[in-house]
Design a protein around this motif. Structure first.
Motif, PDB file in Angstrom:
ATOM      1  N   ILE A 212       0.840  -1.199   0.000  1.00  0.00           N
ATOM      2  CA  ILE A 212       0.000   0.000   0.000  1.00  0.00           C
ATOM      3  C   ILE A 212       0.874   1.246   0.000  1.00  0.00           C
ATOM      4  O   ILE A 212       0.611   2.220  -0.711  1.00  0.00           O
ATOM      5  N   ARG A 213       1.950   1.211   0.790  1.00  0.00           N
ATOM      6  CA  ARG A 213       2.875   2.351   0.805  1.00  0.00           C
ATOM      7  C   ARG A 213       3.539   2.525  -0.557  1.00  0.00           C
ATOM      8  O   ARG A 213       3.715   3.648  -1.041  1.00  0.00           O
ATOM      9  N   GLU A 214       3.920   1.420  -1.170  1.00  0.00           N
ATOM     10  CA  GLU A 214       4.537   1.508  -2.494  1.00  0.00           C
ATOM     11  C   GLU A 214       3.537   2.013  -3.531  1.00  0.00           C
ATOM     12  O   GLU A 214       3.911   2.726  -4.467  1.00  0.00           O
ATOM     13  N   ALA A 215       2.265   1.641  -3.363  1.00  0.00           N
ATOM     14  CA  ALA A 215       1.237   2.122  -4.286  1.00  0.00           C
ATOM     15  C   ALA A 215       1.082   3.637  -4.170  1.00  0.00           C
ATOM     16  O   ALA A 215       0.880   4.335  -5.171  1.00  0.00           O
ATOM     17  N   GLU A 216       1.173   4.164  -2.944  1.00  0.00           N
ATOM     18  CA  GLU A 216       1.110   5.615  -2.750  1.00  0.00           C
ATOM     19  C   GLU A 216       2.254   6.307  -3.485  1.00  0.00           C
ATOM     20  O   GLU A 216       2.054   7.324  -4.161  1.00  0.00           O
ATOM     21  N   GLU A 217       3.460   5.764  -3.348  1.00  0.00           N
ATOM     22  CA  GLU A 217       4.622   6.355  -4.014  1.00  0.00           C
ATOM     23  C   GLU A 217       4.487   6.258  -5.530  1.00  0.00           C
ATOM     24  O   GLU A 217       4.786   7.209  -6.262  1.00  0.00           O
ATOM     25  N   TYR A 218       4.024   5.099  -5.994  1.00  0.00           N
ATOM     26  CA  TYR A 218       3.844   4.894  -7.434  1.00  0.00           C
ATOM     27  C   TYR A 218       2.837   5.894  -7.999  1.00  0.00           C
ATOM     28  O   TYR A 218       3.063   6.526  -9.036  1.00  0.00           O
ATOM     29  N   PHE A 219       1.721   6.085  -7.284  1.00  0.00           N
ATOM     30  CA  PHE A 219       0.674   6.986  -7.749  1.00  0.00           C
ATOM     31  C   PHE A 219       1.175   8.422  -7.826  1.00  0.00           C
ATOM     32  O   PHE A 219       0.857   9.164  -8.755  1.00  0.00           O
ATOM     33  N   SER A 220       1.980   8.824  -6.851  1.00  0.00           N
ATOM     34  CA  SER A 220       2.464  10.207  -6.809  1.00  0.00           C
ATOM     35  C   SER A 220       3.396  10.522  -7.970  1.00  0.00           C
ATOM     36  O   SER A 220       3.598  11.690  -8.310  1.00  0.00           O
ATOM     37  N   GLU A 221       3.978   9.485  -8.598  1.00  0.00           N
ATOM     38  CA  GLU A 221       4.901   9.701  -9.710  1.00  0.00           C
ATOM     39  C   GLU A 221       4.187   9.815 -11.054  1.00  0.00           C
ATOM     40  O   GLU A 221       4.800  10.199 -12.049  1.00  0.00           O
ATOM     41  N   LEU A 222       2.886   9.487 -11.094  1.00  0.00           N
ATOM     42  CA  LEU A 222       2.139   9.557 -12.344  1.00  0.00           C
ATOM     43  C   LEU A 222       1.678  10.982 -12.607  1.00  0.00           C
ATOM     44  O   LEU A 222       1.538  11.787 -11.688  1.00  0.00           O
ATOM     45  N   ASN A 223       1.422  11.290 -13.880  1.00  0.00           N
ATOM     46  CA  ASN A 223       0.876  12.611 -14.173  1.00  0.00           C
ATOM     47  C   ASN A 223      -0.621  12.622 -13.887  1.00  0.00           C
ATOM     48  O   ASN A 223      -1.242  11.588 -13.651  1.00  0.00           O
ATOM     49  N   SER A 224      -1.210  13.812 -13.898  1.00  0.00           N
ATOM     50  CA  SER A 224      -2.603  13.956 -13.474  1.00  0.00           C
ATOM     51  C   SER A 224      -3.568  13.195 -14.377  1.00  0.00           C
ATOM     52  O   SER A 224      -4.591  12.694 -13.916  1.00  0.00           O
ATOM     53  N   ALA A 225      -3.254  13.089 -15.682  1.00  0.00           N
ATOM     54  CA  ALA A 225      -4.152  12.372 -16.594  1.00  0.00           C
ATOM     55  C   ALA A 225      -4.221  10.890 -16.233  1.00  0.00           C
ATOM     56  O   ALA A 225      -5.301  10.289 -16.199  1.00  0.00           O
ATOM     57  N   ASP A 226      -3.057  10.282 -15.953  1.00  0.00           N
ATOM     58  CA  ASP A 226      -3.043   8.871 -15.571  1.00  0.00           C
ATOM     59  C   ASP A 226      -3.665   8.672 -14.192  1.00  0.00           C
ATOM     60  O   ASP A 226      -4.323   7.661 -13.931  1.00  0.00           O
TER      61      ASP A 226
END
Length: 435
Positions: free
Chosen positions: A355-369
């Motif tokens: 879950i923590r890694e998912a948070e980090e992964y999500f923060s690296e995506l652009n707003s459209a993704d």
């Protein structure tokens, strides 16, 4: 030429931490390319979008939708105490007639041509109930052609004409150029067939007083950049079009190389989001990516093995674990030795980590993704109380979303994943004891 945005303006959205997260919905082109018969204020346009999004998010059995006044005010960024003005504007929407899909060729238009968007509106102390025009209802709820409109972007606009032009251009952002439209028609789309619009009989006046201001506002405040293209007949401007570019389309230096561009293309074909692929080419070498892609493709075509439900998740794991056809020592998933003595809470500990890694992964995506993933999550059978609707969801919503994202991105944990995680815990504990 549109100005370049600063690095601060390119900062990415961090879900549940930044002040705003994508609050988007699919707006049908018939509504985007409409011409109001009277002028629409900025508040009118923002309210209409909030109501359309509420309808697309909320099922209705009787053709009526309800939105709380506080929710509506938050969606449009209305922070004034003048509630009477808000209610009066909501009431006025019921009487505005639109001509729909006005830039489509006559032969491709529907039989109906004009109607009000919200024919019935009921205003109560804390809520507003409304209906959507019957000919448009299906298009609003299940649009075939649409633009992803983010209410959080619309909040930033200060002029109604800027918001209308933004939506018109956003519809074409994937092909980078709008269709050509007669300038008088575009004027009426932005300003309505009103006295205000008709006062701009000369193109030069319309361009100086309306277009230039709207273009500057869009380039300064939104997530796209646009550039005006004029087409003349003789010496007179006849039609207008716009070049459209997404704010974050500038590619980082690492993907200027041909091999990295090819790597991104191969990963996207397997299912990796483009913004994630850009990050992966910075994290892994060209050879590592080529090897992992080849390994994944071979595994996908292996009819003797079980079907891979999530190819993108498999590729991520191939990259992180270094799986490659050329390396005989590469670990082969699916044949691990289970650890019968693992602690009962090992799976829960592993899920917390993911879950923590998912948070980090999500923060690296652009707003459209990010918007696409939020929409995909909300479309699952998750409880309505756990859907991502607000800018700052509660802890339960955050946990459920990132739990879903971890599974969506990397798949369910396999025995070898738990073994590897357990070994890391053992190694960490041993190092602490030694020190």
């Amino acid at each position: 030429m549109p100005r370049k945005k600063s690095s601060d303006e390119h900062s990415q959205i961090a879900l549940f931490q930044a002040p705003e997260v994508p609050n988007a919905f699919r707006k049908p082109v018939q509504v985007i390319h409409s011409k109001p018969k009277s002028s629409l204020s900025l508040l009118h346009r923002k309210l209409a979008n909030a109501w359309l999004k509420n309808a697309s998010d909320t099922p209705s059995d009787d053709g009526w939708w309800t939105i709380h006044t506080a929710t509506m005010a938050a969606d449009i960024g209305f922070d004034s105490n003048n509630r009477a003005y808000l209610i009066d504007s909501a009431r006025a929407l019921m009487g505005i007639i639109f001509e729909w899909d006005v830039i489509a060729p006559e032969g491709k238009r529907k039989l109906w041509k004009a109607s009000v968007l919200f024919p019935e509106v009921e205003i109560r102390p804390d809520t507003i109930r409304y209906q959507i025009s019957r000919p448009l209802r299906e298009q609003v709820l299940t649009p075939e052609m649409y633009a992803m409109i983010d209410l959080n972007v619309l909040k930033r606009f200060r002029r109604a004409s800027s918001l209308a032009l933004y939506e018109h251009c956003l519809r074409f952002e994937k092909i980078h150029r709008t269709t050509e439209v007669e300038w008088q028609l575009l004027r009426d789309m932005l300003m309505g067939e009103s006295a205000d619009a008709k006062s701009y009989q000369e193109y030069k006046v319309f361009k100086d007083k309306v277009l230039k201001v709207a273009i500057a506002e869009i380039n300064a405040l939104s997530d796209i950049e646009i550039e005006l293209i004029e087409k003349k007949l003789g010496r007179r401007v006849q039609t207008l079009a716009f070049n459209v570019r997404k704010e974050r389309e500038q590619a980082p230096e690492q993907i200027d190389h041909d091999e990295n561009v090819l790597d991104i293309g191969e990963m996207v074909k397997i299912g990796i989001l483009q913004s994630e692929a850009r990050q992966l080419v910075k994290k892994y070498s060209h050879q590592q990516i080529v090897s992992a892609v080849a390994y994944t493709k071979k595994r996908l075509t292996d009819k003797k093995s079980s079907k891979i439900e999530n190819p993108a998740a498999y590729l991520r794991k191939a990259l992180s674990n270094g799986w490659a056809i050329v390396e005989s020592s590469a670990p082969k998933p699916g044949n691990p030795t289970a650890n019968p003595d693992k602690k009962p809470d090992l799976l829960e500990m592993y899920q917390v980590k993911m879950i923590r890694e998912a948070e980090e992964y999500f923060s690296e995506l652009n707003s459209a993704d990010q918007t696409e993933l939020i929409s995909e999550y909300n479309a699952t059978d998750v409880s309505p109380t756990l859907k991502v609707k607000r800018s700052k969801p509660g802890k339960a919503v955050r946990t459920e979303f990132f739990k879903w994202l971890a599974k969506h991105t990397w798949g369910d944990p396999k025995p070898e994943d738990l073994l590897q995680y357990a070994q890391k815990l053992i190694d960490t504990t041993s190092n602490v004891i030694k020190n």
